[in-house]
Every structure is written in C-alpha cells, then in structure tokens.
Enzyme design. Structure first.
Site, PDB file in Angstrom:
ATOM      1  N   ARG A 106       0.886  -1.177   0.000  1.00 40.82           N
ATOM      2  CA  ARG A 106       0.000   0.000   0.000  1.00 40.82           C
ATOM      3  C   ARG A 106       0.913   1.213   0.000  1.00 40.82           C
ATOM      4  O   ARG A 106       1.708   1.397   0.929  1.00 40.82           O
ATOM      5  CB  ARG A 106      -0.907  -0.012   1.236  1.00 40.82           C
ATOM      6  CG  ARG A 106      -1.618   1.305   1.450  1.00 40.82           C
ATOM      7  CD  ARG A 106      -2.759   1.211   2.414  1.00 40.82           C
ATOM      8  NE  ARG A 106      -3.886   0.544   1.801  1.00 40.82           N
ATOM      9  CZ  ARG A 106      -5.125   0.567   2.299  1.00 40.82           C
ATOM     10  NH1 ARG A 106      -5.382   1.211   3.421  1.00 40.82           N
ATOM     11  NH2 ARG A 106      -6.099  -0.056   1.683  1.00 40.82           N
ATOM     12  N   HIS A 133      -7.151   0.942  -6.733  1.00 39.52           N
ATOM     13  CA  HIS A 133      -7.389   0.047  -5.585  1.00 39.52           C
ATOM     14  C   HIS A 133      -8.018  -1.245  -6.120  1.00 39.52           C
ATOM     15  O   HIS A 133      -9.196  -1.519  -5.890  1.00 39.52           O
ATOM     16  CB  HIS A 133      -8.297   0.755  -4.578  1.00 39.52           C
ATOM     17  CG  HIS A 133      -8.300   0.151  -3.212  1.00 39.52           C
ATOM     18  ND1 HIS A 133      -7.515  -0.931  -2.862  1.00 39.52           N
ATOM     19  CD2 HIS A 133      -8.988   0.482  -2.079  1.00 39.52           C
ATOM     20  CE1 HIS A 133      -7.732  -1.231  -1.583  1.00 39.52           C
ATOM     21  NE2 HIS A 133      -8.616  -0.397  -1.093  1.00 39.52           N
ATOM     22  N   GLN A 136      -9.894  -4.031  -3.878  1.00 40.10           N
ATOM     23  CA  GLN A 136     -11.199  -3.567  -3.400  1.00 40.10           C
ATOM     24  C   GLN A 136     -12.295  -3.890  -4.420  1.00 40.10           C
ATOM     25  O   GLN A 136     -13.356  -4.409  -4.072  1.00 40.10           O
ATOM     26  CB  GLN A 136     -11.131  -2.047  -3.169  1.00 40.10           C
ATOM     27  CG  GLN A 136     -12.437  -1.437  -2.726  1.00 40.10           C
ATOM     28  CD  GLN A 136     -12.827  -1.858  -1.323  1.00 40.10           C
ATOM     29  OE1 GLN A 136     -12.042  -1.748  -0.395  1.00 40.10           O
ATOM     30  NE2 GLN A 136     -14.032  -2.378  -1.159  1.00 40.10           N
ATOM     31  N   ASP A 228     -17.308   6.981  -1.661  1.00 40.85           N
ATOM     32  CA  ASP A 228     -16.065   6.877  -0.884  1.00 40.85           C
ATOM     33  C   ASP A 228     -15.777   8.255  -0.291  1.00 40.85           C
ATOM     34  O   ASP A 228     -16.426   9.251  -0.636  1.00 40.85           O
ATOM     35  CB  ASP A 228     -14.922   6.398  -1.815  1.00 40.85           C
ATOM     36  CG  ASP A 228     -13.599   6.159  -1.074  1.00 40.85           C
ATOM     37  OD1 ASP A 228     -13.616   6.032   0.181  1.00 40.85           O
ATOM     38  OD2 ASP A 228     -12.543   6.094  -1.737  1.00 40.85           O
ATOM     39  N   CYS A 267     -16.353   1.480   0.147  1.00 40.16           N
ATOM     40  CA  CYS A 267     -15.188   0.638   0.425  1.00 40.16           C
ATOM     41  C   CYS A 267     -14.804   0.675   1.906  1.00 40.16           C
ATOM     42  O   CYS A 267     -14.123  -0.221   2.383  1.00 40.16           O
ATOM     43  CB  CYS A 267     -14.008   1.073  -0.440  1.00 40.16           C
ATOM     44  SG  CYS A 267     -13.520   2.779  -0.150  1.00 40.16           S
ATOM     45  N   ARG A 295     -13.469  -8.734   1.040  1.00 40.72           N
ATOM     46  CA  ARG A 295     -12.051  -8.464   0.819  1.00 40.72           C
ATOM     47  C   ARG A 295     -11.250  -9.736   1.113  1.00 40.72           C
ATOM     48  O   ARG A 295     -10.306 -10.086   0.406  1.00 40.72           O
ATOM     49  CB  ARG A 295     -11.556  -7.330   1.735  1.00 40.72           C
ATOM     50  CG  ARG A 295     -12.117  -5.950   1.439  1.00 40.72           C
ATOM     51  CD  ARG A 295     -11.676  -5.419   0.108  1.00 40.72           C
ATOM     52  NE  ARG A 295     -10.230  -5.292  -0.008  1.00 40.72           N
ATOM     53  CZ  ARG A 295      -9.491  -4.287   0.477  1.00 40.72           C
ATOM     54  NH1 ARG A 295     -10.075  -3.291   1.121  1.00 40.72           N
ATOM     55  NH2 ARG A 295      -8.176  -4.244   0.306  1.00 40.72           N
TER      56      ARG A 295
END
Ligand code: CP
Ligand code: NVA
Length: 307
Positions: A106, A133, A136, A228, A267, A295
C-alpha cells in the site's frame, strides 16, 4: 494466459476471463471457509505486506487470508524497516523476493508499486495506491454478484470524489460488462489518463461509461450506488472541496432516486454524515459490511491464483 506469477496492480491489465476466474475462485473459497472445509493452498508460503499508509481491512484480510490458506503474512511499516531509513524500493523488492513468495504493498504514488514490481522476482499486489485500488473492486464485484446474481448489464453509479476506488471501478466493472456512471463535481472528475483507458475498455466490451456532474442524474436507474471519502489518504482537507462534494452525499433522497432494489456500497472507512448518512449506511439497501468481508475471500482467490 495463466495467472500464476502475474502482478496484480492494475485491473486494466487483465482480460474478462481472468477476472472471472478470480471471482469464481473467490466464491468457491468463501463456500469452503463457511463450511469449514480445509483449503490450505499456500502451505508454507509467505506474503510480505508493506504499508506506507494506514489500513484496517486490507491489513487484516490479507493477514487472515494467508493464515487460512496455510501460509503466513508479515506486516512491514516504513518506520520499522530500512525503507524508512532510505533503503530503495528496488533493493527492498529484491531482498523481500529472496524470502517471500509474494509482496503486497500500500503506497502513496502509484509509481512506487510499479517500481516494486519491476525489481521483485515474485508477484506484487497493489493494496491501494493514489491511482488504483484493484483488490477492493474484486471484493465489490463479488458482493454485487451475491446480491444481484450477475454483473453484466447492471448500472453502477459512483457518486463523489473521483479517486483510486472510482478509477478501479471504471476499469474492473467495465471489463465485466457493467455500465458505469461517475457522478462528480467539476474539478473532481476522473483523471484523463484513466478515463481514456476506461473509455477504450467500454468500447471493447460494449458497455456505457459516462461522467456527469449531477448526483441525481448519476443514480437514475442505478442498480448499485457507490461512494467513498471526499478526502483520500495523503490529500489535504479543504473547505472548497468539501463544499463542492456535499451535494453528492449519498443520503436517503439520493437512494430513493435510483432503482427500488438498489444496493449501496462503500469501500470503508466511512465518514458518516459526510459522503454517506447513517440512515443509508445502516439502512436496508446497504451491503457495506458484506463488501468488507469479501475483501478476505477475493484476496485469498488472488493469492491462490498468482502465487
Ligand atoms: N477499504 C480499505 O482498503 O480499507 P482499509 O484502508 O481499512 O484497508
Ligand atoms: N480513497 C480512499 C480509499 C481508502 C480505502 C483513500 O485512498 O484513502
């Protein structure tokens, strides 16, 4: 092409049948886990996890996922490793490749995860960059399939700040045959580079892809509403951006403007009262916690197939 040995950095690098294979494996691994059937597909394997930014879901789901697959995950932060003292990403990638079977990272700049992959000799997984991402969105598509039974032909409306999550939605959902609408205020629409690539994908897969500046127009006939945070990690919080985005809040009035059976996704982490209200987040249309759970299953599938 086989998925073994591949990096998982950018969904636009994958064909529909490859993403289909990951989704099918994810559903299968979820069933096995729920039934208590052993699925130690990565016995003795190790995953290095580099976190330049905070995380709850990504960290826990990858670590638990590796354990359930019979392997092991290591949590590495810059402050506790030589990365924080200036060892290069390239050298770190080469060293970690000598010990581990895959690297998840990340990062801030997307170029950092690309650089990691250039120097690593094991597969690299993007656990979020400022641009994309991808993990996700695999969990999100799995969740949509669970609730809607399919992906192809459904309309997903992403409402809010155009960011890493909406970029990966434009790629992944388009590849899988969904129609994607991004509803963002002017100045916060998708970056041209990603929009161009997504437009090419929508032509190739014969889907609709549009960017509008009105949240109500965006959610019209939507099967899925997605939002988001207004301020992604590493971004400065400004009054100007907040004021531009508040009309794009996912509240009950906006949900009522979509299809009756619309599902609402996020998310997470959510900023309740900002991009989404409590009423919607805890209401009957919300599937946000299924999405968070998935996830785990989606990433186990990615790991099992690429390692
Ligand atoms: N959605 C997501 O990536 O959450 P974390 O930041 O908690 O990992
Ligand atoms: N867009 C958000 C996603 C967090 C999971 C961020 O980058 O902070």
């Amino acid at each position: 092409m086989s998925l073994r040995g591949r990096n998982f950095i950018d969904l636009s690098h994958f064909e529909r049948y490859e993403l289909r294979r990951i989704l099918d494996t994810a559903h299968d691994l979820k069933r096995k886990q729920k039934r208590g059937e052993p699925h130690e597909l990565l016995k003795g394997k190790s995953l290095a996890m580099i976190f330049m930014k905070s995380s709850t879901r990504t960290r826990v789901s990858f670590e638990v996922g590796m354990t359930q697959l019979g392997g092991h995950a290591l949590y590495l932060q810059p402050s506790g490793t030589q990365l924080g003292r200036g060892e290069t990403i390239g050298d770190t990638a080469k060293v970690l490749s000598r010990y581990c079977d895959a690297i998840m990272a990340r990062v801030y700049g997307h170029n950092e995860v690309v650089e990691l992959a250039e120097h690593a000799t094991v597969p690299v997984i993007n656990g979020l960059s400022d641009l994309l991402h991808p993990c996700q969105i695999m969990a999100d598509m799995m969740t949509i399939e669970e609730h809607k039974g399919c992906l192809k032909g459904l309309k997903i409306a992403y409402v809010g700040d155009s960011n890493n999550v909406s970029n990966s939605i434009m790629q992944g959902c388009t590849i899988m045959g969904m129609n994607v609408t991004i509803g963002s205020p002017k100045g916060y629409t998708p970056v041209p580079e990603i929009l161009k690539r997504a437009t090419e994908l929508s032509e190739r897969y014969d889907t609709a892809l549009e960017v509008v500046n009105d949240p109500y127009e965006a959610v019209k006939n939507a099967d899925v509403i997605y939002t988001d945070t207004f301020f992604s990690m590493g971004q400065e919080r400004t009054k100007e951006k907040e004021e531009a985005l508040m009309p794009f809040q996912v509240n009950q009035a906006l949900v009522d403007a979509a299809k009756k059976d619309v599902i609402v996704m996020h998310c997470l982490p959510a900023h309740r009262g900002e991009e989404i209200t409590d009423e919607v987040m805890d209401g009957p249309h919300s599937v946000v916690f299924d999405e968070a759970e998935n996830r785990l299953h989606a990433q186990k599938a990615i790991l099992a197939l690429i390692v």
